[in-house]
Design a protein around this motif. Structure first.
Motif, PDB file in Angstrom:
ATOM      1  N   SER A  46      49.865  42.112  -4.611  1.00 54.74           N
ATOM      2  CA  SER A  46      51.104  42.391  -5.300  1.00 54.74           C
ATOM      3  C   SER A  46      50.884  43.175  -6.890  1.00 54.74           C
ATOM      4  N   LEU A  47      51.989  42.797  -7.649  1.00 52.31           N
ATOM      5  CA  LEU A  47      52.151  43.938  -9.213  1.00 52.31           C
ATOM      6  C   LEU A  47      51.661  43.228  -9.570  1.00 52.31           C
ATOM      7  N   SER A  48      50.870  43.479 -11.134  1.00 47.89           N
ATOM      8  CA  SER A  48      50.372  42.556 -12.193  1.00 47.89           C
ATOM      9  C   SER A  48      50.692  43.612 -12.923  1.00 47.89           C
ATOM     10  N   LEU A  54      52.807  39.363 -10.545  1.00 55.55           N
ATOM     11  CA  LEU A  54      54.197  38.427 -10.326  1.00 55.55           C
ATOM     12  C   LEU A  54      54.815  39.062  -9.084  1.00 55.55           C
ATOM     13  N   MET A  55      54.938  37.753  -8.496  1.00 57.76           N
ATOM     14  CA  MET A  55      56.299  37.942  -7.507  1.00 57.76           C
ATOM     15  C   MET A  55      57.192  38.917  -7.368  1.00 57.76           C
ATOM     16  N   ASN A 288      53.314  44.155   0.002  1.00 56.11           N
ATOM     17  CA  ASN A 288      54.051  43.685   1.710  1.00 56.11           C
ATOM     18  C   ASN A 288      55.174  43.884   0.513  1.00 56.11           C
ATOM     19  N   SER A 289      56.206  45.498   0.764  1.00 54.69           N
ATOM     20  CA  SER A 289      57.142  45.685  -0.239  1.00 54.69           C
ATOM     21  C   SER A 289      58.162  45.734   0.297  1.00 54.69           C
ATOM     22  N   THR A 390      51.323  35.292  -5.203  1.00 50.38           N
ATOM     23  CA  THR A 390      50.714  36.603  -5.726  1.00 50.38           C
ATOM     24  C   THR A 390      49.578  37.076  -5.441  1.00 50.38           C
ATOM     25  N   THR A 391      48.926  35.394  -4.684  1.00 47.74           N
ATOM     26  CA  THR A 391      47.209  36.253  -3.763  1.00 47.74           C
ATOM     27  C   THR A 391      47.179  35.736  -2.540  1.00 47.74           C
ATOM     28  N   SER A 392      48.654  35.664  -2.235  1.00 44.61           N
ATOM     29  CA  SER A 392      48.273  35.190  -0.167  1.00 44.61           C
ATOM     30  C   SER A 392      48.944  36.251   0.364  1.00 44.61           C
TER      31      SER A 392
END
Ligand code: GAL
Length: 998
Positions: A46-48, A54-55, A288-289, A390-392
């Motif tokens: 994810s992005l931080s 944060l999702m 994954n975006s 967010t860490t899945s």
């Protein structure tokens, strides 16, 4: 700043006798500046932002499709209320550089109010400045003058670079200033759009992508660049691929397509099942975006209308498709569109009409009554309080191949998504293996928890999944100090208030669900309110409840410290969980409130012991509020509520709604004036001031098939109606005139010889060009042919290298049959062409009709000498008539009452078109014989809700019998009390005599 760092390093390299790898340094230091790596970072999950994962759940909004800056905050608050944290927007190049080299970011073209609104709402932004955007807008965002720049566009050609450089650097600077690194809201930038394939030019065009990004970097963009690949299969410009690579790979998808005519059809095999693996192959190091995922559909001329599109992509679509994407740990997820808006003026490309409602969660008049808005709110609020996500990563990659895993029903497919970093939390996303199945299935779920494996439900009954539904079951899910061991009831939100935790669970009406909590006290479960039946079991620190999701019920567990609010999904639709400040995900659980009731809750704040709720109300309602213990009073739109305290610590209070008196003008009864808007066919008409269509060559890829170019864009006319006048000397032998005109889908044209009407091409949905032959009788000497046509907007340019946006509008071919007399042509479009007359409303607003060239569609235009006639009277010959009236509105303050102009379809003398101008803004292009749009919403700010309004209607009768409107009404689309406050009008300059107008 980074340049000096670069220079320093280059020097150091030179001193060491090494050549400085300039390109690499450039890349590295361009982004070291301002500490980017500390602000927006990412990994494979994810992005931080500022170190906090944060999702990103985002919705697409195009500010220019709502040209009232004062309403942008309204949209943002409605997006935020969904539980989203981000808005993605395209910037429209053609709108701000209509004339090459002249930039205009004034009024609604300014992005500043958009940025300010985002800041105020606490919404992050993803900037997508193009230069190419697609977006169903004219030219896909390319300016009309681009049709005269000869090289293939969207390529690494120098003339193309020369064309884009000014825009890229100008918009780049505007975006750079608003980056999060500078205190703004922009967290990601997307160069280009779906730059994924070419035709006729080599592929990939890496130099273009590289230069584009270099220029954005050069003007200060330091946040990560993200790609929007056509879909995950193409894998263009992925990180590490070399020239042109972006920082974060992303892609889009519209699995349901755009077939709104069959809104209930879910075509077999359309559910993406391998996007996660594809993404892993393409870009294993970034999240994954999905930079665009279907949030509705666009509707073509003659289409089934946007209500149908809102059914095609409805709440069930969201359940199945969005939860499917969530099962792929999609941590950047942008819904296209969340609010579509309006293709007012000439903003549409030919494939769409005035409305760009898109069938989105927020409709064109900004209403949030579609069920899909509420469903999305359920999903996004859950994600907002589920940091594990967010860490899945999904654990089983192709659910269809392991049918029956995790349940006892082989008709179901389940994806197990697990937190791989933070803890043991998992979610299981359940759907039908045949995704479009309409059957209801029963099942038992194998919940693999930290306390062992359970077959759920344990306390009786079975779980069910409706057709076109999907569910998220969680395991080892923390809710503050407590844990849910497993739950089949879905979580809307949870909050902690001191020592108390409140969790809201929902399910389809009447379903059986089971939730197990790890509790500290094994006290009896008590039902504090509601009638839903439940059973419970207490064992070794595990409290299990088995319940029906009907109505609303509150259970108390853990000695009253755990309040479980159970409700049917329909009741849950009425829930809101506003953050009390900022966008930090922590604040969503630690300092939030839970509110049940009212049409919309925009926000809440705490003032001493008062909770102040800002919202919108469309009926008398009872509100229920869970708030911190310090709260003693609640106000709703500054009205203090008479509160009752419930046994379980919430407040309830009634809010009365008073429907205001509405006195909308009856349009047909107003005093109308009318004037002829086709003087061009009068015998004494003088076109000497018109531009000559004398260019013998064109740079357009389509070779000329006429002696001189009759492509409107070759003369600077790109929008609205075009008129051509062809002068010739008759030999007396002319028998017919034949012509081929191109204007884009559903365009029409009419032709006159001298004063005689020859006929029209009426237009139809897919008709982009048409040929017509008319028998003619010339008069001795000078004759003139007049052609009036529609330009439905320039095409998009979806496949690089095709230059599709250059497809000409105008006369492609003609012949005077029986004679070789040459024809000398003149043409016009809007007054001034690229240097258009009305800079406030912008160059897409007006076309070439006589009344537009004269500015008579603007407020205050003189009507002395005009007839007394209304568009409902119409005209009894082919031609164009313009009607005007003024009216006052006095919409009560404090209400959101969006209005729309509604036409009644005519079945007699049906071949006509009409445009409506509201305070000078062209806000509707109605084609009676094509459709489908009859209702044209016009936002407050274009309409003056408390003040004077000017309404113009142009009527183009395409048949010799003429035409009239069969009905035109002003209707309220919604009546809601609102806390939003007043909306400043957009610029509405009045008519002034235009210099050189012809
Ligand atoms: C995407 C494109 C968008 C829009 C959308 C359809 O492919 O990126 O700009 O055109 O399709 O509405």
């Amino acid at each position: 700043m980074w340049i000096s760092k670069l220079a320093f390093l280059a020097l150091a390299f030179t001193q060491l006798g090494l050549a400085a790898p300039a390109d690499e340094l450039n890349k590295k230091f361009a982004r070291d500046d301002n500490g980017l790596q500390k602000v927006v970072t990412w990994d494979k999950y994810s992005l931080s932002i500022n170190g906090e994962r944060l999702m990103i759940w985002s919705g697409e909004v195009h500010p220019w499709r709502l040209p009232v800056t004062g309403l942008w905050l309204d949209i943002m608050e409605k997006v935020k209320a969904l539980g989203f944290n981000t808005i993605s927007f395209y910037a429209h190049w053609g709108l701000v550089e209509y004339e090459r080299g002249k930039f205009d970011f004034d009024g609604y073209r300014s992005y500043k109010p958009f940025f300010d609104a985002a800041r105020k709402a606490g919404i992050y932004l993803i900037a997508r400045p193009g230069p190419y955007i697609n977006a169903e807008t004219a030219g896909g965002g390319f300016p009309g003058w681009g049709t005269r720049v000869e090289v293939p566009w969207r390529s690494g050609n120098q003339s193309y670079f020369d064309a884009i450089e000014g825009y890229v650097k100008t918009i780049g600077k505007i975006v750079a200033e608003e980056q999060i690194t500078k205190g703004g809201q922009i967290i990601l930038v997307q160069p280009e759009n779906e730059f994924s394939a070419s035709k006729g030019i080599p592929w990939p065009q890496t130099k273009y992508m590289e230069v584009l990004q270099d220029w954005f970097r050069e003007v200060g963009i330091t946040v990560p660049m993200i790609e929007n690949d056509v879909n995950v299969y193409l894998k263009n410009y992925v990180p590490g691929s070399g020239e042109g690579q972006v920082d974060i790979y992303g892609y889009d998808g519209y699995p349901q397509g755009f077939d709104c005519a069959n809104p209930h059809t879910w075509v077999d095999g359309k559910l993406p099942t391998d996007w996660f693996q594809r993404q892993l192959e393409a870009a294993p190091t970034s999240p994954n975006s999905v930079v665009e995922f279907q949030g509705g559909a666009f509707d073509p001329w003659g289409g089934p209308s946007y209500e149908a599109c809102s059914v095609l992509v409805n709440h069930e679509f969201e359940r199945v498709f969005y939860k499917n994407l969530l099962s792929f740990s999609t941590n950047i997820f942008n819904v296209y569109m969340i609010f579509g808006g309006t293709n007012w003026g000439g903003l549409a490309f030919p494939g769409v009409y005035t409305s760009y409602d898109y069938g989105s969660a927020i409709n064109e008049f900004r209403g949030v009554t579609r069920e899909k808005y509420s469903e999305l709110k359920l999903q996004a609020n859950f994600l907002a309080v589920s940091p594990f996500y967010t860490t899945s990563k999904p654990q089983n990659l192709v659910p269809n191949t392991i049918k029956g895993a995790f349940t006892d029903n082989t008709d179901l497919a389940v994806t197990h998504v697990k937190d791989e970093v933070g803890g043991k939390t998992s979610m299981y996303v359940i759907r039908h293996a045949v995704y479009n199945s309409l059957s209801k299935s029963s099942y038992k779920w194998s919940a693999n928890t930290s306390k062992g494996n359970f077959t759920v439900p344990r306390l009786g009954g079975s779980l069910t999944l409706d057709g076109r539904d999907s569910k998220i079951h969680v395991v080892d899910y923390p809710i503050g100090a407590r844990n849910i061991l497993y739950s089949t009831g879905e979580i809307f939100t949870w909050k902690t208030f001191g020592s108390k935790t409140v969790v809201v669970l929902y399910g389809s009406p009447g379903e059986t669900h089971e939730t197990s909590f790890l509790t500290t006290k094994a006290t009896k479960v008590q039902q504090l309110t509601g009638t839903a039946s439940f059973t419970s079991k207490l064992e070794n620190g595990i409290s299990t409840i088995n319940y029906q999701t009907t109505g609303k019920s509150v259970l108390s567990l853990d000695g009253g410290n755990l309040i479980v609010y159970i409700m049917s999904r329909n009741e849950a639709y009425r829930l809101w969980a506003p953050t009390l400040s900022g966008v930090s995900k922590k604040s969503r659980t630690d300092t939030g409130v839970i509110i049940h009731g009212t049409y919309l809750v925009r926000g809440a704040s705490i003032d001493g012991s008062t909770l102040k709720i800002r919202g919108d109300l469309n009926g008398t309602d009872t509100i229920e509020v869970f708030a911190p213990a310090s709260i003693k009073d609640v106000t709703y739109n500054n009205r203090r509520l008479n509160l009752q305290k419930t046994k379980y610590g919430s407040f309830t209070g009634k809010i009365d709604f008073k429907a205001p008196a509405l006195n909308l003008p009856v349009l047909k009864d107003l005093k109308w004036k009318s004037t002829n808007s086709l003087p061009e066919i009068n015998s004494n008409y003088d076109d000497s001031a018109w531009p000559a269509a004398g260019k013998k060559t064109t740079t357009n890829p389509r070779k000329l098939t006429t002696p001189t170019s009759l492509y409107a864009s070759d003369y600077g006319f790109h929008t609205g109606n075009h008129l051509f006048r062809g002068h010739f000397k008759a030999t007396g032998k002319e028998t017919a005139f034949s012509l081929t005109v191109q204007g884009g889908n559903a365009f029409g044209f009419s032709v006159w010889l001298n004063q005689e009407f020859l006929g029209s091409f009426y237009g139809y949905d897919a008709g982009q060009a048409a040929n017509k032959t008319f028998s003619i009788k010339t008069k001795a000497g000078d004759n003139v042919i007049t052609v009036l046509q529609d330009n439905q907007g320039l095409n998009e340019d979806w496949t690089a290298g095709t230059d599709d946006f250059k497809a000409p509008r105008g006369i492609l071919a003609y012949s005077l049959i029986g004679s070789s007399s040459p024809i000398t042509w003149k043409l016009t479009g809007n007054l001034g062409g690229e240097n258009c007359a009305d800079k406030a409303r912008g160059c897409y607003n007006e076309g070439g009709l006589f009344i537009e060239r004269q500015g008579l569609h603007l407020p205050g235009a003189p009507t002395a000498g005009w007839k007394d006639a209304s568009p409902l009277d119409g005209i009894s010959n082919a031609g164009v008539e313009f009607y005007k009236t003024d009216f006052k509105l006095n919409i009560p303050k404090g209400y959101d009452i969006p209005l729309a102009f509604e036409f009644q379809n005519c079945t007699q003398n049906a071949n006509f078109r009409a445009q409506i101008y509201v305070n000078g803004y062209q806000f509707g292009k109605y084609a009676n014989n094509v459709g489908p749009q009859t209702s044209f919403p016009v936002p407050e700010g274009i309409l003056n809700h408390r003040g004077d309004n000017s309404l113009g209607v142009s009527l183009w009768a395409m048949d010799k019998a003429g035409a009239k409107l069969c009905g035109l009404d002003l209707k309220a689309k919604l009546v809601a009390e609102t806390s939003y406050g007043s909306v400043a009008p957009s610029e509405q300059p009045k008519w002034v005599k235009r210099k050189g107008a012809y």
